[in-house]
Design an enzyme around this catalytic site. Structure first.
Site, PDB file in Angstrom:
ATOM      1  N   TRP A 218       0.817  -1.220   0.000  1.00 21.99           N
ATOM      2  CA  TRP A 218       0.000   0.000   0.000  1.00 21.99           C
ATOM      3  C   TRP A 218       0.846   1.263   0.000  1.00 21.99           C
ATOM      4  O   TRP A 218       0.407   2.307  -0.494  1.00 21.99           O
ATOM      5  CB  TRP A 218      -1.024  -0.030   1.136  1.00 21.99           C
ATOM      6  CG  TRP A 218      -2.002  -1.130   0.864  1.00 21.99           C
ATOM      7  CD1 TRP A 218      -2.114  -2.324   1.533  1.00 21.99           C
ATOM      8  CD2 TRP A 218      -2.956  -1.194  -0.220  1.00 21.99           C
ATOM      9  NE1 TRP A 218      -3.079  -3.113   0.940  1.00 21.99           N
ATOM     10  CE2 TRP A 218      -3.610  -2.446  -0.122  1.00 21.99           C
ATOM     11  CE3 TRP A 218      -3.320  -0.328  -1.248  1.00 21.99           C
ATOM     12  CZ2 TRP A 218      -4.607  -2.838  -1.019  1.00 21.99           C
ATOM     13  CZ3 TRP A 218      -4.303  -0.717  -2.143  1.00 21.99           C
ATOM     14  CH2 TRP A 218      -4.936  -1.951  -2.025  1.00 21.99           C
TER      15      TRP A 218
ATOM     16  N   ASP B 151      -1.548   6.789   5.986  1.00 21.33           N
ATOM     17  CA  ASP B 151      -2.648   5.935   5.547  1.00 21.33           C
ATOM     18  C   ASP B 151      -3.000   5.007   6.715  1.00 21.33           C
ATOM     19  O   ASP B 151      -2.238   4.104   7.054  1.00 21.33           O
ATOM     20  CB  ASP B 151      -2.180   5.133   4.322  1.00 21.33           C
ATOM     21  CG  ASP B 151      -3.249   4.179   3.811  1.00 21.33           C
ATOM     22  OD1 ASP B 151      -4.304   4.050   4.460  1.00 21.33           O
ATOM     23  OD2 ASP B 151      -3.008   3.555   2.752  1.00 21.33           O
TER      24      ASP B 151
ATOM     25  N   LYS C 173     -12.733  -1.413   6.826  1.00 19.17           N
ATOM     26  CA  LYS C 173     -12.084  -2.422   7.671  1.00 19.17           C
ATOM     27  C   LYS C 173     -12.450  -2.202   9.135  1.00 19.17           C
ATOM     28  O   LYS C 173     -13.003  -3.076   9.788  1.00 19.17           O
ATOM     29  CB  LYS C 173     -10.576  -2.376   7.464  1.00 19.17           C
ATOM     30  CG  LYS C 173     -10.209  -2.592   6.001  1.00 19.17           C
ATOM     31  CD  LYS C 173      -8.822  -2.126   5.693  1.00 19.17           C
ATOM     32  CE  LYS C 173      -8.567  -1.965   4.218  1.00 19.17           C
ATOM     33  NZ  LYS C 173      -8.735  -3.166   3.407  1.00 19.17           N
TER      34      LYS C 173
HETATM   35  N1  PMP Z   1      -4.371   1.529   1.944  1.00 24.24           N
HETATM   36  C1  PMP Z   1      -4.461   0.402   2.663  1.00 24.24           C
HETATM   37  C2  PMP Z   1      -3.586   0.234   3.855  1.00 24.24           C
HETATM   38  C3  PMP Z   1      -5.394  -0.568   2.305  1.00 24.24           C
HETATM   39  O1  PMP Z   1      -5.490  -1.701   3.016  1.00 24.24           O
HETATM   40  C4  PMP Z   1      -6.215  -0.364   1.176  1.00 24.24           C
HETATM   41  C5  PMP Z   1      -7.272  -1.360   0.753  1.00 24.24           C
HETATM   42  N2  PMP Z   1      -7.121  -2.638   1.145  1.00 24.24           N
HETATM   43  C6  PMP Z   1      -6.052   0.811   0.458  1.00 24.24           C
HETATM   44  C7  PMP Z   1      -5.137   1.748   0.865  1.00 24.24           C
HETATM   45  C8  PMP Z   1      -6.884   1.097  -0.768  1.00 24.24           C
HETATM   46  O2  PMP Z   1      -8.130   1.431  -0.340  1.00 24.24           O
HETATM   47  P1  PMP Z   1      -9.396   1.576  -1.310  1.00 24.24           P
HETATM   48  O3  PMP Z   1      -9.611   0.235  -1.921  1.00 24.24           O
HETATM   49  O4  PMP Z   1     -10.450   1.959  -0.329  1.00 24.24           O
HETATM   50  O5  PMP Z   1      -9.094   2.634  -2.283  1.00 24.24           O
END
Ligand code: PMP
Length: 361
Positions: free
Chosen positions: A102, A172, A196
């Site tokens: 991520w 994030d 989550k």
């Molecule tokens: N950052 C993290 C730490 C994530 O776990 C995720 C999704 N699993 C995202 C960003 C991306 O998020 P989204 O799918 O809501 O755009």
């Protein structure tokens, strides 16, 4: 009807009382003769729901008054582009600490707008640790420093908040928001997709120190401008009302259960149980993350071979333990233990792991 224990990494399990309340209110919210998703976002009824969700979230996260809270449609990925557009001037450097999948996504989304400096990167270590703070190569004059508080796929997590000097720290928190008390005042901005720890998919929360909104950033449409969203209380356009409402119910449930302090306690218990089952298995189960960086939210682990992994996934599902298959980038098994997952679920998983090992070890 029996609800299984759901270890999904997201969208993830929601508190049962929240689902029951939403079900009960689905046809007629608060006696208005319509559901909350069938009325205008500009109605007094919805504005009250939205404001209450914000007030509760501010309490849950202990958000200081000089921070704005936004509820935006879409997920965390959009924010990864928007924070660059809003807070960096064209070509300005932003520092990124790369700790897993991520963090790399965050760089990919921001790189059309900023000059990315990778200040530290644990890819060579297989993303099994958080690079030591004294190894970070921060730039002078960086627009911001970006970290990923918890890596959902690789299962590594920051302990505490790194000290980084003058640049604002952006984080994030998609997979660890409200999982423990956090000192928001140490951050310039935090963001999270809700799916989550806070509620349903389709809505993201952004918490921004207000003075940062004065930055000129880059030319951008209103809809990509955090200032416009702040000025219009996240109702610049039609917000995701259903998601906002469900998020509000989830946050209220978390406050009633004891808030971030209580969820930190539960999350330590749950993750402690699963890590102990791994570490006490004599090598049958393996988690390869450095002890001090082990995530309390997402625990990837491995069995001796692929056949056993496939059997574990199939049998755990049949036993009412859902979504334990690991992410394809890492393989193996992954157990996600978010706020709404009860301690009993971790106990059931551990009992299953011990039994499975006895039958197959
Ligand atoms: N950052 C993290 C730490 C994530 O776990 C995720 C999704 N699993 C995202 C960003 C991306 O998020 P989204 O799918 O809501 O755009």
């Amino acid at each position: 009807m029996t609800r299984a224990y759901n270890f999904s990494a997201g969208p993830a399990t929601l508190p049962e009382p929240v689902l029951r309340q939403a079900q009960a209110e689905m046809l007629d919210w608060n006696g208005i003769g319509a559901s909350i998703v069938e009325i205008s976002h500009r109605s007094a009824d919805f504005i009250a729901v939205a404001a209450e969700a914000e007030a509760d979230l501010r309490t849950l996260l202990a958000v200081p008054d000089d921070y704005a809270v936004l509820f935006l449609s879409g997920g965390a990925t959009s924010q990864q582009a928007l924070l660059a557009l809003n807070f960096a001037s064209p070509g300005q450097v932003a520092d990124y600490v790369v700790t897993g999948h991520w963090s790399k996504t965050a760089i990919r989304q921001a790189s059309p707008y900023v000059t990315v400096n990778v200040a530290a990167d644990s890819e060579a270590e297989g993303f099994r640790c958080i690079p030591a703070r004294d190894s970070w190569q921060l730039s002078s004059g960086a627009a911001y420093v970006h970290i990923t508080a918890n890596e959902t796929i690789h299962g590594v997590e920051f302990r505490g908040t790194p000290e980084i000097g003058d640049a604002p720290l952006f984080a994030d928190f998609s997979s660890s928001i409200a999982s423990e008390p956090v000192d928001i005042s140490k951050y310039g901005l935090i963001y999270a997709g809700a799916q989550k720890n806070l509620g349903p998919v389709g809505i993201a929360v952004v918490v921004i120190r207000r003075d940062l909104l004065e930055r000129s950033g880059q030319p951008r449409a209103d809809i990509f401008d955090y200032r416009s969203h702040v000025a219009r209380d996240s109702m610049l356009n039609t917000p995701p009302t259903w998601n906002w409402y469900l998020l509000g119910l989830t946050v209220k449930w978390m406050l009633a259960e004891g808030g971030a302090v209580e969820f930190a306690r539960r999350n330590a218990v749950k993750s402690g149980l699963v890590y102990a089952a791994i570490d006490d298995s004599g090598g049958f189960y393996r988690n390869e993350v450095a002890a001090e960086a082990r995530s309390r939210m997402n625990i990837p682990f491995f069995l001796p071979d692929e056949t056993l992994t496939a059997r574990f996934v199939a049998e755990s599902k049949a036993a009412g333990l859902l979504a334990l298959k690991g992410h394809k980038e890492v393989g193996g098994i992954r157990a996600s233990l978010y706020n709404a997952l009860p301690v009993e679920a971790a106990q059931a998983l551990v009992a299953f792991m011990r039994d499975f090992q006895q039958r197959n070890g």
